[in-house]
Design a protein around this motif. Structure first.
Motif, PDB file in Angstrom:
ATOM      1  N   GLY A  95       0.829  -1.188   0.000  1.00  0.00           N
ATOM      2  CA  GLY A  95       0.000   0.000   0.000  1.00  0.00           C
ATOM      3  C   GLY A  95       0.868   1.243   0.000  1.00  0.00           C
ATOM      4  O   GLY A  95       2.096   1.151   0.163  1.00  0.00           O
ATOM      5  N   PRO A  96       0.270   2.413  -0.193  1.00  0.00           N
ATOM      6  CA  PRO A  96       1.039   3.659  -0.175  1.00  0.00           C
ATOM      7  C   PRO A  96       1.708   3.875   1.177  1.00  0.00           C
ATOM      8  O   PRO A  96       1.265   3.335   2.194  1.00  0.00           O
ATOM      9  N   LEU A  97       2.766   4.671   1.186  1.00  0.00           N
ATOM     10  CA  LEU A  97       3.497   4.940   2.435  1.00  0.00           C
ATOM     11  C   LEU A  97       2.613   5.687   3.425  1.00  0.00           C
ATOM     12  O   LEU A  97       2.085   6.752   3.117  1.00  0.00           O
ATOM     13  N   HIS A  98       2.493   5.148   4.619  1.00  0.00           N
ATOM     14  CA  HIS A  98       1.688   5.805   5.649  1.00  0.00           C
ATOM     15  C   HIS A  98       2.543   6.825   6.394  1.00  0.00           C
ATOM     16  O   HIS A  98       3.765   6.860   6.274  1.00  0.00           O
ATOM     17  N   ILE A  99       1.897   7.625   7.215  1.00  0.00           N
ATOM     18  CA  ILE A  99       2.560   8.775   7.820  1.00  0.00           C
ATOM     19  C   ILE A  99       3.699   8.371   8.757  1.00  0.00           C
ATOM     20  O   ILE A  99       4.703   9.083   8.877  1.00  0.00           O
ATOM     21  N   GLY A 100       3.597   7.212   9.417  1.00  0.00           N
ATOM     22  CA  GLY A 100       4.687   6.764  10.275  1.00  0.00           C
ATOM     23  C   GLY A 100       5.953   6.498   9.485  1.00  0.00           C
ATOM     24  O   GLY A 100       7.059   6.872   9.901  1.00  0.00           O
ATOM     25  N   ALA A 101       5.810   5.861   8.327  1.00  0.00           N
ATOM     26  CA  ALA A 101       6.968   5.603   7.470  1.00  0.00           C
ATOM     27  C   ALA A 101       7.539   6.903   6.932  1.00  0.00           C
ATOM     28  O   ALA A 101       8.756   7.030   6.729  1.00  0.00           O
ATOM     29  N   VAL A 102       6.668   7.876   6.698  1.00  0.00           N
ATOM     30  CA  VAL A 102       7.132   9.164   6.181  1.00  0.00           C
ATOM     31  C   VAL A 102       8.010   9.867   7.215  1.00  0.00           C
ATOM     32  O   VAL A 102       8.984  10.542   6.872  1.00  0.00           O
ATOM     33  N   ARG A 103       7.684   9.700   8.499  1.00  0.00           N
ATOM     34  CA  ARG A 103       8.537  10.285   9.536  1.00  0.00           C
ATOM     35  C   ARG A 103       9.951   9.750   9.405  1.00  0.00           C
ATOM     36  O   ARG A 103      10.928  10.510   9.476  1.00  0.00           O
ATOM     37  N   TRP A 104      10.094   8.439   9.207  1.00  0.00           N
ATOM     38  CA  TRP A 104      11.433   7.872   9.077  1.00  0.00           C
ATOM     39  C   TRP A 104      12.097   8.294   7.777  1.00  0.00           C
ATOM     40  O   TRP A 104      13.324   8.383   7.699  1.00  0.00           O
ATOM     41  N   ALA A 105      11.311   8.561   6.742  1.00  0.00           N
ATOM     42  CA  ALA A 105      11.909   9.065   5.505  1.00  0.00           C
ATOM     43  C   ALA A 105      12.584  10.400   5.757  1.00  0.00           C
ATOM     44  O   ALA A 105      13.720  10.634   5.304  1.00  0.00           O
ATOM     45  N   ALA A 106      11.917  11.281   6.485  1.00  0.00           N
ATOM     46  CA  ALA A 106      12.483  12.602   6.780  1.00  0.00           C
ATOM     47  C   ALA A 106      13.665  12.504   7.741  1.00  0.00           C
ATOM     48  O   ALA A 106      14.735  13.067   7.494  1.00  0.00           O
ATOM     49  N   VAL A 107      13.486  11.772   8.837  1.00  0.00           N
ATOM     50  CA  VAL A 107      14.531  11.676   9.857  1.00  0.00           C
ATOM     51  C   VAL A 107      15.706  10.853   9.346  1.00  0.00           C
ATOM     52  O   VAL A 107      16.878  11.215   9.533  1.00  0.00           O
ATOM     53  N   GLY A 108      15.413   9.738   8.690  1.00  0.00           N
ATOM     54  CA  GLY A 108      16.487   8.879   8.207  1.00  0.00           C
ATOM     55  C   GLY A 108      17.365   9.559   7.179  1.00  0.00           C
ATOM     56  O   GLY A 108      18.601   9.483   7.243  1.00  0.00           O
ATOM     57  N   ASP A 109      16.744  10.247   6.233  1.00  0.00           N
ATOM     58  CA  ASP A 109      17.544  10.935   5.218  1.00  0.00           C
ATOM     59  C   ASP A 109      18.351  12.065   5.836  1.00  0.00           C
ATOM     60  O   ASP A 109      19.515  12.269   5.490  1.00  0.00           O
TER      61      ASP A 109
ATOM     62  N   ALA B 165       7.956  21.810   4.239  1.00  0.00           N
ATOM     63  CA  ALA B 165       7.323  21.847   5.559  1.00  0.00           C
ATOM     64  C   ALA B 165       7.171  20.447   6.128  1.00  0.00           C
ATOM     65  O   ALA B 165       7.343  20.234   7.329  1.00  0.00           O
ATOM     66  N   SER B 166       6.865  19.463   5.269  1.00  0.00           N
ATOM     67  CA  SER B 166       6.709  18.083   5.731  1.00  0.00           C
ATOM     68  C   SER B 166       8.017  17.558   6.304  1.00  0.00           C
ATOM     69  O   SER B 166       8.057  17.004   7.414  1.00  0.00           O
ATOM     70  N   ARG B 167       9.092  17.734   5.559  1.00  0.00           N
ATOM     71  CA  ARG B 167      10.378  17.214   6.017  1.00  0.00           C
ATOM     72  C   ARG B 167      10.832  17.919   7.285  1.00  0.00           C
ATOM     73  O   ARG B 167      11.305  17.285   8.233  1.00  0.00           O
TER      74      ARG B 167
END
Length: 561
Positions: free
Chosen positions: A140-154, A403-405
């Motif tokens: 499924g599409p990336l949910h908001i929890g995974a998006v947090r790790w996308a921002a923090v991890g990168d 703003a998201s990141r």
């Protein structure tokens, strides 16, 4: 003079006292000392407790001494430095140090000279780091929890690289297991006009992908159901993962390695990992199953690797994957997991120890807490497309990538986040990312205005002592802190420190900008003075630091807003 330079000056003062025979340090002169910004105004530019730390070791005339007497000696030695204008001994032996204006003003020149490299270091030089984050199932599409790790991890990857490490960003592609059976059966059910299975996946995206699979492979509708499901599995997973990768790319996050879990089971990597652990005496057979001795290494119980029916348990893939990373030569492996994986930490650390490695060093697991989105003060719970949760595209559509990141990287990993979408979409100083970006745009505008007056960075240097106003000094000290903030962000795995630093520095800059006595540009027909030129260097330095900090967070630094 930045904190590191002041630390060196204090070390030199200690060395001089030893060389002159004024003091004896049996363990030798330390290579660095702690220098901090004083909490109270009027206590100098920097403070150190070095006299308190070393007082039990130092001897004067062969005798022990008290911290204050030792501090008096160090203060007298420091006062001989041209870079220091005043040293005060306070309390039981604290040293409050005021840096000379010219030494402090030199910070601006140092920042401008370093440019995009300002704040970088070799703190992690020589370390090869594997940074695994996001790794969401391709169902499924990336949910908001995974998006947090996308921002923090990168952001963390950028910080590690800026600190000298060689970083590999890795996405663990879960393409093996029951969740893909449920995904493919959901696609098949839609194509046959049947309800989605009770344990399947819903949402408009299932319909979209099923249509795409049928359009690409129309013969799938005529195949026996087991064969059709395999087609939907292969084609559907590929389409879903392509969408995930595109969403991440649009979010500014790209990975160096996309590692397929299925390869571990097909390549013999699982068997090789089990063999290694068996050779080390860390497996045993009981009730027909093969077990890993994880309780021995701190887990709450031993774990089954291969079930009694011969099928591998989930941890078998973890064993093979970790061994594969170590065989690829990584010094440190990081795994970023959501809050619902907290119980996973013990077994992963035990697995690391079972391989003879050190948990927390060879393997480090970071846990991120939940993210809640609010609109008009109410929780935003569902995506129109995904049907079950808020996705990366929902967030970006609402407030944009920057703003998201920034919002997701601004908080410590161990705290829940409530993001007010109305706030983060607003072009106002209440919006933290707007506040920082606007400060950067302001520096660009000031530099453009200076160019219109024929002002440019002085090619033959400038007089740093002219940056003598109290707010000049406050701003210079803020800029001097940036390298330490970056190093702390790397060492503590805390990119949020950079965001908070940028906000504080932007606030100092804005106060400086609003103060008449700190004007950079001449007024009216006034000629350009050396002080104007010195402040132009300072503004260039502010622009550099704000841009560098935003870049580490993966956020743009606009020149106009």
């Amino acid at each position: 003079m930045n904190p590191e330079q002041l630390s060196e000056t204090i070390v030199d003062a200690l060395a001089a006292l030893v060389a002159d025979g004024a003091i004896t340090l049996p363990d030798g002169v330390p290579t660095q000392v702690t220098v901090e910004r004083p909490r109270q105004k009027g206590h100098g530019d920097y403070a150190t407790n070095v006299a308190l730390q070393l007082s039990k070791l130092v001897q004067i005339g062969g005798q022990g001494t008290n911290p204050r007497a030792f501090a008096d000696l160090v203060a007298a030695q420091l006062r001989e430095s041209d870079a220091i204008s005043e040293v005060e001994v306070a309390g039981p032996g604290f040293l409050n140090i005021t840096v000379a204006a010219d030494a402090q003003g030199q910070v601006a020149a140092d920042v401008v000279a370093a440019g995009e490299a300002y704040g970088s270091s070799d703190a992690f030089a020589g370390e090869k780091i594997d940074l695994e984050f996001v790794s969401a199932n391709p169902t499924g599409p990336l949910h908001i929890g995974a998006v947090r790790w996308a921002a923090v991890g990168d952001a963390l990857g950028r910080v590690f690289t800026f600190s000298g490490a060689e970083v590999t960003r890795e996405y663990y592609f879960n393409d093996h297991g029951a969740q893909l059976d449920r995904f493919s059966s959901s696609l098949l059910a839609w194509s046959k006009g049947r309800p989605v299975p009770e344990d399947g996946y819903g949402g408009a995206y299932i319909e979209e992908i099923a249509k795409d699979v049928v359009a690409k492979r129309p013969e799938v509708l005529d195949l026996p159901e087991d064969e059709a499901q395999e087609v939907f599995r292969a084609e559907g997973v590929e389409l879903m993962f392509a969408e995930i990768k595109q969403s991440l790319h649009d979010f500014g996050v790209d990975f160096d390695v996309y590692f397929h879990e299925n390869n571990l089971h097909e390549s013999g990597a699982v068997e090789r990992a089990i063999e290694r652990l068996t050779e080390m005496g860390n497996t045993y057979t009981e009730d027909g199953a093969l077990w890993l001795r994880t309780e021995k290494y701190g887990d709450d119980k031993d774990r089954v690797i291969v079930r009694s029916n011969g099928t591998p348990a989930y941890i078998s893939g973890d064993l093979a994957y970790y061994l594969d990373k170590k065989e690829r030569g990584f010094d440190r492996c990081f795994i970023m997991l959501g809050a619902d994986h907290h119980g996973y930490v013990g077994r992963m650390n035990a697995m690391c120890a079972a391989f003879g490695d050190e948990p927390g060093k060879d393997l480090e697991i970071l846990i991120g807490q939940m993210v809640n989105l609010l609109r008009e003060g109410k929780p935003l719970r569902m995506s129109k497309r995904a049907g079950t949760t808020v996705t990366i595209n929902d967030l970006v559509d609402a407030i944009g990538v920057d703003a998201s990141r920034y919002a997701l990287a601004r908080y410590t990993n161990d705290t829940n986040i409530d993001l007010d979408l109305d706030l983060w979409a607003r072009a106002h100083n209440d919006n933290p990312v707007y506040y920082v970006q606007y400060a950067h745009a302001r520096t660009c505008r000031m530099i453009e205005n200076a160019a219109d007056l024929g002002m440019a960075l002085p090619g033959d240097g400038f007089d740093p002592s002219l940056l003598a106003h109290e707010l000049d000094g406050t701003l210079l000290r803020a800029l001097a802190e940036f390298p330490r903030v970056v190093t702390a962000a790397a060492e503590l795995r805390a990119p949020h420190r950079i965001a908070r630093y940028l906000e504080d520095t932007a606030a100092v800059f804005n106060r400086w900008y609003d103060t008449k006595e700190c004007r950079m540009l001449p007024v009216g027909d006034e000629p350009v003075t050396p002080t104007n030129e010195a402040r132009l260097v300072l503004v260039h330095a502010v622009r550099t630091v704000l841009a560098n900090g935003l870049r580490l967070l993966g956020v743009s630094a606009p020149e106009r807003m």
